[in-house]
Structures are given as C-alpha cells and as structure tokens.
Design a protein around this motif. Structure first.
Motif, PDB file in Angstrom:
ATOM      1  N   UNK A  63       0.862  -1.181   0.000  1.00 20.57           N
ATOM      2  CA  UNK A  63       0.000   0.000   0.000  1.00 20.57           C
ATOM      3  C   UNK A  63       0.899   1.232   0.000  1.00 20.57           C
ATOM      4  N   UNK A  64       0.715   2.081  -1.006  1.00 17.49           N
ATOM      5  CA  UNK A  64       1.570   3.241  -1.225  1.00 17.49           C
ATOM      6  C   UNK A  64       0.718   4.504  -1.140  1.00 17.49           C
ATOM      7  N   UNK A  65       1.226   5.512  -0.439  1.00 13.89           N
ATOM      8  CA  UNK A  65       0.575   6.815  -0.387  1.00 13.89           C
ATOM      9  C   UNK A  65       1.481   7.831  -1.073  1.00 13.89           C
ATOM     10  N   UNK A  66       0.922   8.511  -2.082  1.00 14.51           N
ATOM     11  CA  UNK A  66       1.636   9.587  -2.774  1.00 14.51           C
ATOM     12  C   UNK A  66       0.980  10.900  -2.404  1.00 14.51           C
ATOM     13  N   UNK A  67       1.736  11.795  -1.797  1.00 16.78           N
ATOM     14  CA  UNK A  67       1.230  13.120  -1.462  1.00 16.78           C
ATOM     15  C   UNK A  67       1.551  14.098  -2.572  1.00 16.78           C
ATOM     16  N   UNK A  68       0.540  14.506  -3.321  1.00 16.10           N
ATOM     17  CA  UNK A  68       0.712  15.431  -4.438  1.00 16.10           C
ATOM     18  C   UNK A  68       0.649  14.739  -5.782  1.00 16.10           C
TER      19      UNK A  68
END
Length: 238
Positions: A63-68
């Motif tokens: 699970x990956x979170x990309x901010x922007x």
C-alpha cells in the motif's frame, strides 16, 4: 519562440494561487513567479517512486501513499514498478490539479488515473497520514521541499509532530520518501531525531548527466525515536 499561454488558475486552500501554463507541448504549473513543476523535467519525481520501490522490496499487496499528484510523474513511475496487487492512494489537495490531469494534460497522464490500483483522494495528505491507515511507503512531493512554500500549513508535514505521524502511519520496515528542490540539513536532522534511519540522495531533474540536482530523503522506520531533551532545572541555568 512559442509564447506561454495561461490555461487556468486555481486557489490553493489556505492561500496562494496555482496557474497552469502551456507552450506547445510543454506544461508548467506556477505559484506566482515560481515554477513548481514542468512537464520537461521528470527525472527526480520518477526516482521518488523507483528508488522507494527498491528500498521496500517485494511485498504482498503493498500500500503506497503519494502526497501530491502534480503532473503524474511519480504516479506513473509507481504504476510501472509496483506489482499488479499494489494499492496506490494519491492525495491531492487542489481539485483543479486533478481536473487538469483529465483535461489539458490528459495526453501526459494517459490512462494512469483509471488504473484499478489507483485511488485519488482530494484531501490534505496530512489528513490521510493521520487517518489510522498503514502504508508500506509514503511519498511526499507537495511543495518545493520541507518548507511551506505553496501553503504555510505544509510545514506541519515536516515538523517533529508531522514526522511522528508519518512514522506511525508506516508499516514495519516502511519507508518515508520526501522530495525537495534542494538540500535542507535541518530537515535531515529532524528525520533522525524522529526515529528514522536516513539516506539522502541527489538525483538529476532531467534524467540526463547534467543539469540541476534535486534531493530525496529516504527515511526507514527502523529505530526508536530520540526523546526531546529535558529542560534543565532553573537553579542549574546560567
């Protein structure tokens, strides 16, 4: 030379305006006179994803979170290097940036926003970090670096409290990756103080052998945070 064409303007929650500019096939997103991103320069944003993938290795259903969201360079690189069972959450605060991705910049984005692994959340990435969800990697590219250039409240992502929240949101052996236009020694120190093992990497902005270098900090959740120093008793102060 082809002149720049102003396509759209959007207000950033908390202050400031973003402008989408186009010159031929080239796009630019501006904050005032400052260029935040350009469609010709994608090397360091892509490295944010590919080098993170190398660091977390093979995992089942990462699970990956990309901010922007930006111009989607990090997202497309993540889709290329993470497996078919990955879940990629992209947090984008400014709805117009998502609209630009589906509108004027659709040729750049291709079909990446419709990939079944991707979920776009139009919310502050700090809210997602504090939502109680766990991520194998958190990739932050929401400003020109660990300072609130776009909006002052971005500082809360990079102070000790924000870094503690990011560390808590990481799965065991997870990685926090932070993009910056340039070096920031004090931020590196805050990462260490927050309990991370830190690797600072400089990468080319244009994927070539020359040109500007940007900085990415890779912070591994692998050690106990350093407690803040206790205040000295008044009698001991001089």
């Amino acid at each position: 030379m082809i002149p720049w064409k102003h396509l759209d303007t959007s207000t950033v929650p908390g202050g400031g305006e973003l402008r989408l500019m186009q010159r031929g096939a080239e796009f630019s997103i501006m904050l005032g006179r400052i260029e935040l991103m350009n469609s010709r320069l994608s090397g360091s944003e892509e490295a944010l994803a590919t080098l993170t993938r190398q660091r977390i290795g093979e995992r089942r259903r990462p699970r990956i979170l990309i901010g922007g969201l930006g111009m989607g360079f990090t997202l497309r690189a993540a889709l290329a290097c993470f497996a078919a069972d990955a879940e990629i959450v992209v947090s984008e605060l400014v709805p117009a940036v998502v609209a630009w991705a589906r509108g004027p910049m659709a040729a750049i984005f291709g079909n990446c926003l419709d990939d079944p692994r991707v979920r776009i959340e139009e919310v502050d990435v700090g809210t997602v970090i504090r939502s109680g969800r766990r991520f194998d990697a958190i990739l932050l590219d929401v400003d020109n670096g660990p300072e609130g250039l776009t909006r002052p409240s971005n500082d809360r992502l990079y102070d000790l409290e924000g870094l503690a929240a990011a560390r808590a949101a990481l799965a065991p052996s997870g990685v926090l990756a932070v993009w910056s236009q340039g070096p920031d020694p004090k931020f590196g120190q805050r990462l260490v103080r927050s309990g991370f093992i830190v690797d600072e990497v400089r990468v080319r902005a244009n994927k070539g052998r020359s040109g500007a270098r940007h900085v990415i900090w890779f912070a591994s959740r692998s050690r106990t945070p350093v407690p803040p120093p206790k205040p000295r008793p008044a009698a001991a102060r001089r």
